[in-house]
Motif scaffolding. Structure first.
Motif: not given
Length: 259
Positions: A115-116, A78, A127, A108-109, A130-131, A111-112, A82
């Motif tokens: 980050e999260r 990831s 969870d 974007a997935l 939300t991706l 990156q999420e 990212a």
């Protein structure tokens, strides 16, 4: 009265208990017919499965499996994805269709995830959905096949067969998911999804189901909507069941199936 009308009438007054028993008998038969049923996307870890499933929208599993080796060689996790240039990702996945939107989504997935979730794929439905590019269908694929958390994957095949088998009268995917889940033990739901998908790909086609070659015909309220002649029906079978497939050495896990 047509054969299809007779079939529908036969099950019109079925009780909830009768429906549950019939549904489980169908699954037992499909278990024997499709012993190799499984997720047909190639993956080695939850991250690869999540990305592959997002890429599988509106294309075939074969097509996704052709592009993911190059994609994961270039961006193995990831954090790497990212930081990837979207244009480079687009070129790798171009043949999957809708490649610009898919490239944006998987970058974007990733990156999420970084980050999260510290770069890891979460193992909770709340969870996952939300991706970017990830709905309940994708989440169930990941949860069921990467985290051993059973659930119903309502793709086009599962939706179609659930309605033809009268497991549900709903058209909303979430309602279909819940109606199917109510008929089976939770532990069976992931493999049930695979078997329904296999059956939809090989026999119970959208436009012309091969009713005359169907192993669960006697249990199907929709029997008769497709080809009834046994020889003609067998000619409609796909992939390893197709006439001559064994002679051609086709594997049971070869289908190119649009999700």
């Amino acid at each position: 009265m047509t054969t299809a009308e007779k079939s529908a009438r036969r099950f019109a007054r079925e009780t909830p208990l009768g429906r549950t028993r019939r549904a489980r008998k169908i699954d037992r038969i499909l278990t024997e017919v499709y012993p190799h049923a499984r997720c047909e996307l190639d993956f080695e870890n939850p991250f690869q499965l999540l990305v592959a499933t997002v890429l599988s929208a509106q294309t075939t599993d074969i097509r996704v499996n052709l592009v993911t080796p190059e994609l994961f060689a270039a961006f193995p996790d990831s954090r790497a994805l990212a930081a990837a240039p979207v244009e480079e990702v687009e070129q790798i996945i171009r043949s999957t269709g809708f490649y610009r939107a898919k490239a944006r989504n998987i970058v974007a997935l990733a990156q999420e995830l970084v980050e999260r979730f510290d770069g890891e794929v979460p193992d909770r439905m709340a969870d996952l959905i939300t991706l970017p590019g990830t709905g309940r269908k994708t989440a169930h694929v990941v949860l069921g096949n990467a985290f051993d958390q059973p659930g119903v994957t309502v793709d086009t095949h599962v939706s179609r067969l659930a309605q033809r088998f009268a497991f549900t009268g709903a058209t909303d995917p979430v309602k279909i998911e819940h109606d199917i889940a109510a008929l089976f033990p939770r532990r069976d739901l992931t493999m049930l999804s695979h078997r329904l998908i296999f059956h939809g790909r090989r026999i119970c086609h959208a436009r012309r189901p091969a009713c005359g070659a169907c192993p669960v015909a006697a249990l199907c309220p929709s029997f008769g909507i497709g080809e009834l002649d046994p020889d003609a029906a067998r000619s409609l079978l796909k992939y390893e069941m197709a006439p001559g497939a064994a002679k051609q050495g086709q594997s049971p896990t070869e289908p190119g199936v649009q999700r």
